[in-house]
Motif scaffolding. Structure first.
Motif, PDB file in Angstrom:
ATOM      1  N   UNK A  25      42.818  49.782  36.611  1.00 40.41           N
ATOM      2  CA  UNK A  25      42.094  51.038  36.422  1.00 40.41           C
ATOM      3  C   UNK A  25      40.689  50.721  35.910  1.00 40.41           C
ATOM      4  N   UNK A  26      39.766  51.623  36.167  1.00 44.42           N
ATOM      5  CA  UNK A  26      38.402  51.414  35.693  1.00 44.42           C
ATOM      6  C   UNK A  26      37.761  50.179  36.302  1.00 44.42           C
ATOM      7  N   UNK A  27      36.895  49.527  35.504  1.00 45.01           N
ATOM      8  CA  UNK A  27      36.197  48.344  35.994  1.00 45.01           C
ATOM      9  C   UNK A  27      37.178  47.202  36.250  1.00 45.01           C
ATOM     10  N   UNK A  28      37.023  46.594  37.406  1.00 45.68           N
ATOM     11  CA  UNK A  28      37.788  45.396  37.759  1.00 45.68           C
ATOM     12  C   UNK A  28      36.803  44.461  38.449  1.00 45.68           C
ATOM     13  N   UNK A  29      36.008  43.789  37.639  1.00 36.60           N
ATOM     14  CA  UNK A  29      34.861  43.034  38.134  1.00 36.60           C
ATOM     15  C   UNK A  29      35.062  41.533  37.911  1.00 36.60           C
ATOM     16  N   UNK A  30      34.337  40.737  38.706  1.00 39.38           N
ATOM     17  CA  UNK A  30      34.304  39.300  38.489  1.00 39.38           C
ATOM     18  C   UNK A  30      35.683  38.687  38.426  1.00 39.38           C
ATOM     19  N   UNK A  31      35.938  37.958  37.342  1.00 36.35           N
ATOM     20  CA  UNK A  31      37.228  37.282  37.206  1.00 36.35           C
ATOM     21  C   UNK A  31      38.379  38.279  37.113  1.00 36.35           C
ATOM     22  N   UNK A  32      38.106  39.495  36.651  1.00 37.68           N
ATOM     23  CA  UNK A  32      39.148  40.517  36.642  1.00 37.68           C
ATOM     24  C   UNK A  32      39.604  40.854  38.056  1.00 37.68           C
ATOM     25  N   UNK A  33      38.658  40.912  38.975  1.00 41.71           N
ATOM     26  CA  UNK A  33      38.964  41.158  40.386  1.00 41.71           C
ATOM     27  C   UNK A  33      39.655  39.936  40.985  1.00 41.71           C
ATOM     28  N   UNK A  34      39.145  38.739  40.680  1.00 42.90           N
ATOM     29  CA  UNK A  34      39.712  37.517  41.236  1.00 42.90           C
ATOM     30  C   UNK A  34      41.154  37.315  40.781  1.00 42.90           C
ATOM     31  N   UNK A  35      41.422  37.596  39.522  1.00 43.03           N
ATOM     32  CA  UNK A  35      42.785  37.499  38.999  1.00 43.03           C
ATOM     33  C   UNK A  35      43.696  38.502  39.696  1.00 43.03           C
ATOM     34  N   UNK A  36      43.190  39.687  39.947  1.00 47.57           N
ATOM     35  CA  UNK A  36      43.970  40.725  40.632  1.00 47.57           C
ATOM     36  C   UNK A  36      44.254  40.333  42.076  1.00 47.57           C
ATOM     37  N   UNK A  37      43.271  39.725  42.737  1.00 46.58           N
ATOM     38  CA  UNK A  37      43.455  39.311  44.128  1.00 46.58           C
ATOM     39  C   UNK A  37      44.524  38.230  44.262  1.00 46.58           C
ATOM     40  N   UNK A  38      44.761  37.472  43.195  1.00 46.81           N
ATOM     41  CA  UNK A  38      45.773  36.421  43.224  1.00 46.81           C
ATOM     42  C   UNK A  38      47.182  36.966  43.013  1.00 46.81           C
ATOM     43  N   UNK A  75      23.613  37.383  38.815  1.00 49.77           N
ATOM     44  CA  UNK A  75      23.378  36.317  37.837  1.00 49.77           C
ATOM     45  C   UNK A  75      22.858  35.047  38.514  1.00 49.77           C
ATOM     46  N   UNK A  76      22.579  35.144  39.815  1.00 46.00           N
ATOM     47  CA  UNK A  76      22.167  33.958  40.544  1.00 46.00           C
ATOM     48  C   UNK A  76      23.329  33.016  40.815  1.00 46.00           C
ATOM     49  N   UNK A  77      24.528  33.570  40.960  1.00 46.63           N
ATOM     50  CA  UNK A  77      25.723  32.760  41.176  1.00 46.63           C
ATOM     51  C   UNK A  77      26.557  33.344  42.311  1.00 46.63           C
ATOM     52  N   UNK A  88      30.133  40.602  48.498  1.00 49.61           N
ATOM     53  CA  UNK A  88      29.676  39.463  47.709  1.00 49.61           C
ATOM     54  C   UNK A  88      28.150  39.376  47.662  1.00 49.61           C
ATOM     55  N   UNK A  89      27.501  39.460  48.803  1.00 53.41           N
ATOM     56  CA  UNK A  89      26.061  39.215  48.853  1.00 53.41           C
ATOM     57  C   UNK A  89      25.233  40.381  48.338  1.00 53.41           C
ATOM     58  N   UNK A  90      25.856  41.564  48.215  1.00 53.70           N
ATOM     59  CA  UNK A  90      25.152  42.731  47.667  1.00 53.70           C
ATOM     60  C   UNK A  90      25.726  43.167  46.325  1.00 53.70           C
ATOM     61  N   UNK A  91      26.697  42.404  45.808  1.00 55.85           N
ATOM     62  CA  UNK A  91      27.382  42.775  44.557  1.00 55.85           C
ATOM     63  C   UNK A  91      27.837  44.233  44.621  1.00 55.85           C
ATOM     64  N   UNK A  92      28.382  44.595  45.750  1.00 57.97           N
ATOM     65  CA  UNK A  92      28.739  45.981  46.018  1.00 57.97           C
ATOM     66  C   UNK A  92      30.068  46.364  45.374  1.00 57.97           C
TER      67      UNK A  92
END
Length: 268
Positions: free
Chosen positions: A113-126, A145-147, A170-174
């Motif tokens: 629920x709510x924000x699921x960004x970065x590693x939170x998204x990656x952990x969820x995808x696994x 962040x240039x990453x 990924x390329x637009x941080x959408x």
């Protein structure tokens, strides 16, 4: 009733940013991110999460693992400062740690629920099943962040939604809203925010009605054949089917079907 999980491993004596509960009656263990409001994931927490999944995978009391979070957001991502302090060797292990739910033989459900960004998204995808509330938003914001995503996010996402959509994300941080995530096949189910826990509980109860052995076999087969040719996938499926035919659970399933009664699977 759920109770705190006791770990024998001294590395899990003091959990960093999360807690673990077990409900033996429901054969369920919950890993609960507990650093609200945004549940930022620290570098040490990633190592501990891997160890936790590995421990629960070996616990005979646990059939289903649920990953969830306290508060209105699952996780806004990782601790940015931790990346600058970590050694290159440690950073190189990030993807291995976050892939722990996928390596786990048992079914893993994540409630977002709510924000699921970065590693939170990656952990969820696994995880195997992603139940999302209508408030959920997925994103891989590393470009800001240039990453780039470093824990399997872009790779897993490309398998699910294709290269065009993955480049857009990924390329637009959408950001991807919950209903769009469902339409694209990222989410398993989308429910009103007030029903997220109920939907998660319902899925746990459903999964417990199946053979543990058949579920472990299905998960491994699907993971192992994701990148294989159709011919190889069919061949491996046949071998797995043949092995399961010798199991006590298959015998019980057939007998229960013929007797028109619910099966009582034991996992062997």
């Amino acid at each position: 009733m759920p109770s705190p999980y006791t770990f024998a491993d001294p590395r899990l004596a003091k959990l960093d940013g999360f807690k673990v509960e077990i409900d033996e009656a429901k054969e369920r263990a919950d890993i609960i991110l507990g650093r609200p409001p945004y549940n930022i994931v620290s570098m040490p927490q990633r190592d501990q999460l891997r160890l936790t999944f590995e421990t629960l995978d070996e616990d005979p009391r646990v059939r289903i693992i649920v990953l969830r979070a306290e508060g209105e957001h699952f996780s806004s991502g990782g601790n940015i400062g931790g990346f600058m302090e970590a050694s290159p060797e440690h950073v190189s292990k990030l993807a291995w740690n976050i892939a722990a739910p996928a390596r786990c033989a048992k079914p893993v459900i994540v409630a977002n629920r709510g924000y699921c960004f970065g590693v939170g998204f990656e952990l969820s995808l696994a995880c195997d099943f992603r139940i999302v509330s209508e408030t959920a938003q997925y994103a891989l914001p590393e470009q800001k962040l240039g990453q780039i995503p470093g824990s399997g996010g872009s790779a897993r996402l490309q398998k699910m939604v294709g290269i065009t959509r993955t480049k857009d994300i990924v390329m637009r941080s959408k950001r991807i809203a919950a209903k769009q995530a469902l339409e694209w096949g990222i989410a398993t189910e989308c429910v009103p925010d007030s029903e997220l826990e109920k939907a998660t509980d319902k899925l746990v109860d459903e999964l417990r009605t199946f053979s543990p052995l058949a579920q472990r076999t299905a998960k491994k087969l699907l993971n192992d054949t994701e990148d294989s040719t159709l011919a190889i996938a069919i061949e491996l499926e046949g071998h797995c089917y043949s092995r399961l035919r010798q199991s006590d659970d298959f015998k019980e399933g057939v007998e229960a079907f013929n007797a028109k009664r619910p099966p009582k699977f034991v996992g062997r």
